[in-house]
Design a protein around this motif. Sequence first.
Motif, PDB file in Angstrom:
ATOM      1  N   ILE A 130     -97.762 -97.939 -20.799  1.00  0.00           N
ATOM      2  CA  ILE A 130     -96.353 -98.104 -20.388  1.00  0.00           C
ATOM      3  C   ILE A 130     -95.403 -97.431 -21.392  1.00  0.00           C
ATOM      4  CG2 ILE A 130     -94.522 -99.780 -19.875  1.00  0.00           C
ATOM      5  CD1 ILE A 130     -96.867-101.768 -19.160  1.00  0.00           C
ATOM      6  N   ILE A 186     -95.880 -95.127 -23.673  1.00  0.00           N
ATOM      7  CA  ILE A 186     -96.023 -93.658 -23.700  1.00  0.00           C
ATOM      8  C   ILE A 186     -96.110 -93.117 -22.262  1.00  0.00           C
ATOM      9  CG2 ILE A 186     -97.574 -91.781 -24.478  1.00  0.00           C
ATOM     10  CD1 ILE A 186     -96.568 -92.971 -26.975  1.00  0.00           C
ATOM     11  N   CYS A 225     -93.372 -75.112 -26.147  1.00  0.00           N
ATOM     12  CA  CYS A 225     -93.690 -75.465 -24.745  1.00  0.00           C
ATOM     13  C   CYS A 225     -92.769 -74.785 -23.735  1.00  0.00           C
ATOM     14  CB  CYS A 225     -93.585 -76.971 -24.543  1.00  0.00           C
ATOM     15  SG  CYS A 225     -94.463 -77.920 -25.771  1.00  0.00           S
ATOM     16  N   GLY A 249     -99.328 -88.887 -32.836  1.00  0.00           N
ATOM     17  CA  GLY A 249     -99.287 -87.929 -31.732  1.00  0.00           C
ATOM     18  C   GLY A 249    -100.542 -87.937 -30.875  1.00  0.00           C
ATOM     19  N   THR A 281    -100.696 -88.364 -27.165  1.00  0.00           N
ATOM     20  CA  THR A 281     -99.954 -87.361 -26.385  1.00  0.00           C
ATOM     21  C   THR A 281    -100.658 -86.008 -26.424  1.00  0.00           C
ATOM     22  OG1 THR A 281     -98.477 -86.629 -28.181  1.00  0.00           O
ATOM     23  CG2 THR A 281     -97.804 -88.575 -26.963  1.00  0.00           C
ATOM     24  N   GLY A 335     -92.068 -86.800 -34.882  1.00  0.00           N
ATOM     25  CA  GLY A 335     -92.164 -87.304 -33.514  1.00  0.00           C
ATOM     26  C   GLY A 335     -90.879 -87.859 -32.933  1.00  0.00           C
ATOM     27  N   SER A 357     -88.245 -85.263 -32.530  1.00  0.00           N
ATOM     28  CA  SER A 357     -88.525 -84.329 -31.417  1.00  0.00           C
ATOM     29  C   SER A 357     -88.068 -84.932 -30.084  1.00  0.00           C
ATOM     30  CB  SER A 357     -90.015 -83.964 -31.372  1.00  0.00           C
ATOM     31  OG  SER A 357     -90.801 -85.056 -30.951  1.00  0.00           O
ATOM     32  N   PRO A 363     -94.291 -84.002 -22.260  1.00  0.00           N
ATOM     33  CA  PRO A 363     -95.254 -84.131 -23.368  1.00  0.00           C
ATOM     34  C   PRO A 363     -95.988 -85.466 -23.278  1.00  0.00           C
ATOM     35  CG  PRO A 363     -92.983 -84.340 -24.169  1.00  0.00           C
ATOM     36  CD  PRO A 363     -92.905 -83.922 -22.729  1.00  0.00           C
ATOM     37  N   LYS A 372     -93.458 -90.899 -20.310  1.00  0.00           N
ATOM     38  CA  LYS A 372     -92.330 -91.796 -20.607  1.00  0.00           C
ATOM     39  C   LYS A 372     -91.110 -90.998 -21.048  1.00  0.00           C
ATOM     40  CE  LYS A 372     -90.233 -95.748 -21.758  1.00  0.00           C
ATOM     41  NZ  LYS A 372     -90.785 -96.599 -22.817  1.00  0.00           N
ATOM     42  N   ASN A 425    -100.563 -83.912 -22.465  1.00  0.00           N
ATOM     43  CA  ASN A 425     -99.682 -82.763 -22.681  1.00  0.00           C
ATOM     44  C   ASN A 425    -100.465 -81.459 -22.569  1.00  0.00           C
ATOM     45  OD1 ASN A 425     -97.461 -81.244 -23.295  1.00  0.00           O
ATOM     46  ND2 ASN A 425     -97.131 -82.091 -25.338  1.00  0.00           N
ATOM     47  N   TYR A 458     -88.481 -77.614 -21.940  1.00  0.00           N
ATOM     48  CA  TYR A 458     -88.151 -77.804 -23.356  1.00  0.00           C
ATOM     49  C   TYR A 458     -89.287 -77.282 -24.222  1.00  0.00           C
ATOM     50  CZ  TYR A 458     -87.189 -79.831 -27.883  1.00  0.00           C
ATOM     51  OH  TYR A 458     -86.965 -79.974 -29.228  1.00  0.00           O
TER      52      TYR A 458
HETATM   53  N1  CAA Z   1     -95.997-102.483 -24.304  1.00  0.00           N
HETATM   54  C1  CAA Z   1     -95.083-101.592 -23.792  1.00  0.00           C
HETATM   55  N2  CAA Z   1     -94.447-100.676 -24.554  1.00  0.00           N
HETATM   56  C2  CAA Z   1     -94.763-100.600 -25.865  1.00  0.00           C
HETATM   57  C3  CAA Z   1     -95.693-101.486 -26.452  1.00  0.00           C
HETATM   58  C4  CAA Z   1     -96.311-102.455 -25.616  1.00  0.00           C
HETATM   59  N3  CAA Z   1     -97.215-103.316 -26.078  1.00  0.00           N
HETATM   60  N4  CAA Z   1     -95.792-101.170 -27.769  1.00  0.00           N
HETATM   61  C5  CAA Z   1     -94.939-100.130 -27.991  1.00  0.00           C
HETATM   62  N5  CAA Z   1     -94.325 -99.800 -26.846  1.00  0.00           N
HETATM   63  C6  CAA Z   1     -93.351 -98.724 -26.639  1.00  0.00           C
HETATM   64  C7  CAA Z   1     -92.308 -98.598 -27.720  1.00  0.00           C
HETATM   65  O1  CAA Z   1     -91.261 -99.551 -27.561  1.00  0.00           O
HETATM   66  C8  CAA Z   1     -91.862 -97.172 -27.506  1.00  0.00           C
HETATM   67  O2  CAA Z   1     -90.998 -97.120 -26.395  1.00  0.00           O
HETATM   68  P1  CAA Z   1     -89.526 -96.495 -26.533  1.00  0.00           P
HETATM   69  O3  CAA Z   1     -89.727 -95.065 -26.951  1.00  0.00           O
HETATM   70  O4  CAA Z   1     -88.953 -96.628 -25.177  1.00  0.00           O
HETATM   71  O5  CAA Z   1     -88.841 -97.292 -27.589  1.00  0.00           O
HETATM   72  C9  CAA Z   1     -93.150 -96.466 -27.089  1.00  0.00           C
HETATM   73  O6  CAA Z   1     -94.053 -97.489 -26.679  1.00  0.00           O
HETATM   74  C10 CAA Z   1     -93.801 -95.675 -28.186  1.00  0.00           C
HETATM   75  O7  CAA Z   1     -93.935 -96.521 -29.285  1.00  0.00           O
HETATM   76  P2  CAA Z   1     -93.576 -95.988 -30.755  1.00  0.00           P
HETATM   77  O8  CAA Z   1     -92.236 -95.347 -30.728  1.00  0.00           O
HETATM   78  O9  CAA Z   1     -93.805 -97.081 -31.718  1.00  0.00           O
HETATM   79  O10 CAA Z   1     -94.725 -94.893 -30.883  1.00  0.00           O
HETATM   80  P3  CAA Z   1     -95.131 -94.028 -32.105  1.00  0.00           P
HETATM   81  O11 CAA Z   1     -94.124 -94.065 -33.187  1.00  0.00           O
HETATM   82  O12 CAA Z   1     -96.533 -94.424 -32.478  1.00  0.00           O
HETATM   83  O13 CAA Z   1     -95.212 -92.532 -31.498  1.00  0.00           O
HETATM   84  C11 CAA Z   1     -94.316 -90.548 -30.524  1.00  0.00           C
HETATM   85  C12 CAA Z   1     -94.498 -92.064 -30.376  1.00  0.00           C
HETATM   86  C13 CAA Z   1     -93.281 -90.297 -31.636  1.00  0.00           C
HETATM   87  C14 CAA Z   1     -93.817 -89.960 -29.226  1.00  0.00           C
HETATM   88  C15 CAA Z   1     -95.665 -89.891 -30.922  1.00  0.00           C
HETATM   89  O14 CAA Z   1     -96.596 -90.106 -29.906  1.00  0.00           O
HETATM   90  C16 CAA Z   1     -95.555 -88.403 -31.204  1.00  0.00           C
HETATM   91  O15 CAA Z   1     -95.207 -87.972 -32.300  1.00  0.00           O
HETATM   92  N6  CAA Z   1     -95.910 -87.551 -30.177  1.00  0.00           N
HETATM   93  C17 CAA Z   1     -95.895 -86.098 -30.310  1.00  0.00           C
HETATM   94  C18 CAA Z   1     -94.504 -85.506 -30.283  1.00  0.00           C
HETATM   95  C19 CAA Z   1     -93.949 -85.357 -28.892  1.00  0.00           C
HETATM   96  O16 CAA Z   1     -94.634 -85.372 -27.902  1.00  0.00           O
HETATM   97  N7  CAA Z   1     -92.639 -85.151 -28.843  1.00  0.00           N
HETATM   98  C20 CAA Z   1     -91.976 -84.934 -27.579  1.00  0.00           C
HETATM   99  C21 CAA Z   1     -90.741 -84.070 -27.725  1.00  0.00           C
HETATM  100  S1  CAA Z   1     -91.224 -82.494 -28.374  1.00  0.00           S
HETATM  101  C22 CAA Z   1     -91.775 -81.656 -27.010  1.00  0.00           C
HETATM  102  O17 CAA Z   1     -91.502 -82.005 -25.906  1.00  0.00           O
HETATM  103  C23 CAA Z   1     -92.615 -80.457 -27.239  1.00  0.00           C
HETATM  104  C24 CAA Z   1     -94.025 -80.868 -27.065  1.00  0.00           C
HETATM  105  O18 CAA Z   1     -94.554 -80.809 -25.975  1.00  0.00           O
HETATM  106  C25 CAA Z   1     -94.726 -81.384 -28.238  1.00  0.00           C
END
Ligand code: CAA
Length: 389
Positions: free
Chosen positions: A35, A37, A111, A149, A152, A198, A201, A235, A238, A275, A306
Amino acid sequence: MKIGIDRIAFATSNQFVDMAELAHARHEDPNKYLIGIGQKKMAVIPPTQDIVTLAASAAKKVLGPEERDHLGMIMFATESAVDNSKSAAAPLIRLLDLDPHVRVAELKQACYTGTAGLQLAKGQIALHPEQVVLVIAADIARYGLDTPGEPTQGGGAVAMTVRVNPRILALEDDAAVVTKDIMDFWRPFGCDAAFVDGKYSTEVYLDFLADTFAHYQKMNGRTLDDFAALLFHLPFTKLGLKGLRQLIADADPKVGARLAQQFEAAREYGSQVGNLYTGSLYLSLISLLENSTTLRAGDRIGLYSYGSGAEGEFYSGILQPGFAAQFTTKPTGQALASRKQVSVPEYEKLYDAAVHGPAECVLNADDDPADFVFTGVHNHIRQYEHREN
Ligand code: CAA
């Protein structure tokens, strides 16, 4: 003159890891991945597949005799390059047995470049309406095991042919673009996994969406009501949902509900693959066209592209009569449903086995059912085979 996407197809590996199992292995609540992610499954790319083999598999599906006869250019969009000099498009000439009288190049801006490839293809066809252009968007997303990451990741290739009087989506001349020098995600030379800030981004992604959509509205005078569906670079799905919610926050609730319903159809395959960087937006287009039941010819589809680093573009296309014909049997949905599940330890082993840089190695591709396989490196030269299965 109408110019746009005439055929589109997707290829990935034949295996996936379940996101709930991955969450357990990483001591996370499965709902964070499912959910929070928005991912259910993640494609696991074996060492015998890379952007070239994935691209060949996708391209084979869109290149019939007519496309081959008129092919004028191949634009290969990727940020998972396998060579610092040679384009990943060049091996496709041999693997796909193409007429060599064709212009090829590889494109890089994270991307974003699947969209750059499409826009360049449109320009090429405007000058040479008799031609067909092949646009490839192929990547393998790697952040490392047990990193934020990791959930994803994913991988695959989308192949699209662009020509006049397209059968799927005519591209409009309405793009709004923004580019800024930003360090949200990058992969220095010699690194096989991306560095990423992350949270930052995701903020830049949403800021660029607001910027390009406002600019688009100013340029074209359209409102959300003009769109039958909105597609996003995904990516992780969510983030597209957050983008949609941002755009529809002040919209007529009926319009918002319609766009939200289409988004569910559009994110289904991304949630099962993960992704694929350059191709993610276009896998979402396939997902929408295979899974939505309410689209009609003449509908306007909005697309938000993006690429970190960072570049954003919002543009639109018009669905063409007969667009549904290529999707009635849901070829991508069927291929995704027929993949086999691998355990988390098996996925980790395959992740670590990926080949980056040795001068010599031999890979056994007996377990890989794909038509195109990467069989190793000899004298610094990557070895590819086309097998008829
Ligand atoms: N039930 C439901 N939801 C939950 C949960 C649970 N038990 N536990 C956590 N969540 C939710 C959190 O609340 C959060 O939601 P919101 O964003 O709505 O607040 C979500 O799950 C993710 O939790 P975290 O923020 O704690 O996750 P994280 O810090 O471990 O990492 C991330 C998230 C930063 C996206 C990481 O996966 C990452 O770095 N990913 C790669 C970077 C990326 O994809 N960036 C996208 C933009 S860049 C781009 O688009 C280019 C590309 O393709 C890379």
